[in-house]
Motif scaffolding. Structure first.
Motif, PDB file in Angstrom:
ATOM      1  N   SER A   1       2.386   1.677  -3.554  1.00  0.00           N
ATOM      2  CA  SER A   1       1.499   1.753  -4.708  1.00  0.00           C
ATOM      3  C   SER A   1       1.493   3.185  -5.227  1.00  0.00           C
ATOM      4  O   SER A   1       1.605   4.141  -4.471  1.00  0.00           O
ATOM      5  N   GLN A   2       1.397   3.314  -6.508  1.00  0.00           N
ATOM      6  CA  GLN A   2       1.456   4.608  -7.164  1.00  0.00           C
ATOM      7  C   GLN A   2       0.118   5.322  -7.048  1.00  0.00           C
ATOM      8  O   GLN A   2      -0.916   4.740  -7.312  1.00  0.00           O
ATOM      9  N   GLU A   3       0.156   6.579  -6.636  1.00  0.00           N
ATOM     10  CA  GLU A   3      -1.039   7.411  -6.591  1.00  0.00           C
ATOM     11  C   GLU A   3      -0.790   8.673  -7.396  1.00  0.00           C
ATOM     12  O   GLU A   3       0.336   9.162  -7.463  1.00  0.00           O
TER      13      GLU A   3
ATOM     14  N   ASP B   1     -12.444   7.765  -9.696  1.00  0.00           N
ATOM     15  CA  ASP B   1     -11.371   7.912  -8.703  1.00  0.00           C
ATOM     16  C   ASP B   1     -10.829   6.548  -8.301  1.00  0.00           C
ATOM     17  O   ASP B   1      -9.620   6.337  -8.256  1.00  0.00           O
ATOM     18  N   LYS B   2     -11.737   5.637  -8.019  1.00  0.00           N
ATOM     19  CA  LYS B   2     -11.334   4.310  -7.544  1.00  0.00           C
ATOM     20  C   LYS B   2     -10.734   3.449  -8.651  1.00  0.00           C
ATOM     21  O   LYS B   2      -9.637   2.919  -8.502  1.00  0.00           O
TER      22      LYS B   2
ATOM     23  N   GLY C   1      -7.108   5.198  -9.667  1.00  0.00           N
ATOM     24  CA  GLY C   1      -6.469   4.271  -8.751  1.00  0.00           C
ATOM     25  C   GLY C   1      -5.604   3.225  -9.435  1.00  0.00           C
ATOM     26  O   GLY C   1      -4.902   2.467  -8.781  1.00  0.00           O
TER      27      GLY C   1
ATOM     28  N   THR D   1      -2.482   1.822 -10.952  1.00  0.00           N
ATOM     29  CA  THR D   1      -1.091   2.220 -10.706  1.00  0.00           C
ATOM     30  C   THR D   1      -0.338   2.583 -11.985  1.00  0.00           C
ATOM     31  O   THR D   1       0.470   3.504 -11.979  1.00  0.00           O
TER      32      THR D   1
ATOM     33  N   GLN E   1       0.834  -1.194   0.000  1.00  0.00           N
ATOM     34  CA  GLN E   1       0.000   0.000   0.000  1.00  0.00           C
ATOM     35  C   GLN E   1       0.877   1.256   0.000  1.00  0.00           C
ATOM     36  O   GLN E   1       0.579   2.227  -0.683  1.00  0.00           O
TER      37      GLN E   1
ATOM     38  N   ALA F   1      -1.626   6.008 -13.086  1.00  0.00           N
ATOM     39  CA  ALA F   1      -1.139   7.020 -12.145  1.00  0.00           C
ATOM     40  C   ALA F   1       0.330   7.351 -12.410  1.00  0.00           C
ATOM     41  O   ALA F   1       0.716   8.523 -12.422  1.00  0.00           O
TER      42      ALA F   1
END
Length: 152
Positions: free
Chosen positions: A19-21, A57-58, A62, A64, A16, A67
Motif C-alpha cells: 500500500s502506498q504511504e 492522517d488516517k 492514508g 493510496t 499492507q 499518497a
C-alpha cells in the motif's frame, strides 16, 4: 480452517506492504532535495492533541491515490506547530523557546515558525514553491478529494 486463516494473514500482509504511504521528510531535507530535483513542498502543520489532524492522517494522507500523487509531485513535510524542532527557513532560525516537554501530547506553546507562517488553526497545509517561496496556507480538515483540488 487453519489453512484459510493462514492465507488471509499472508494476503493482508502482502497488501499492507504494497500500500502506498506518503514519504514524509523534514523541512530541511525537502529544501535540500529541491536544489537537486525541484518540486513543490506540501507541509502538514499539526499538533499531537489535534483530533482533525489525526483524522486527516488516517483518512486523507492514508488514501493510496493521494499518497502516490504527493510522492510523485511534492516533497511532503510534517511539522508539529507546537513542537521543539529547530527550523532554518529563508535565512531565519526558528525555535520554540517556551516548549514544555511535560506538556507533550497536550497544548503547548506555539512554535516561532508557526507564528511566522501565520497559522492560527490546526491542521493547516502550507504549500511552498519549487524556489522555496510560500504559496499559500490551507486551513482545516480536508478530504482526499478536497485536498486533490489544491494539489493539482
Amino acid at each position: 480452517m487453519l489453512r484459510h486463516l493462514f492465507t488471509i494473514v499472508i494476503a493482508f500482509n502482502f497488501f499492507q506492504t504494497y500500500s502506498q504511504e506518503i514519504k514524509w521528510v523534514t523541512l530541511e531535507e525537502a529544501l535540500i532535495a529541491q536544489k537537486i530535483k525541484p518540486k513543490k513542498i506540501i507541509m502538514d502543520v499539526y499538533t499531537d492533541w489535534c483530533g482533525p489532524c489525526k483524522l486527516m492522517d488516517k483518512n486523507t494522507f492514508g488514501n493510496t491515490d493521494l499518497a502516490a500523487y504527493v510522492n510523485e509531485y511534492y516533497y511532503a513535510v510534517k511539522f508539529n506547530g507546537e513542537g521543539e524542532e529547530k527550523i532554518n527557513f529563508l535565512g531565519n532560525n526558528f525555535t520554540n523557546p517556551n516548549y514544555n516537554p511535560a506538556r507533550a501530547n497536550r497544548r503547548n506553546s506555539t512554535h516561532q515558525f508557526t507564528q511566522f507562517l501565520g497559522i492560527r488553526a490546526y491542521p493547516t497545509m502550507v504549500f511552498i514553491s519549487e524556489q522555496g517561496d510560500l504559496i499559500m496556507p490551507l486551513q482545516g480538515y480536508q478530504t482526499p478529494q478536497q485536498l486533490e483540488l489544491f494539489l493539482k
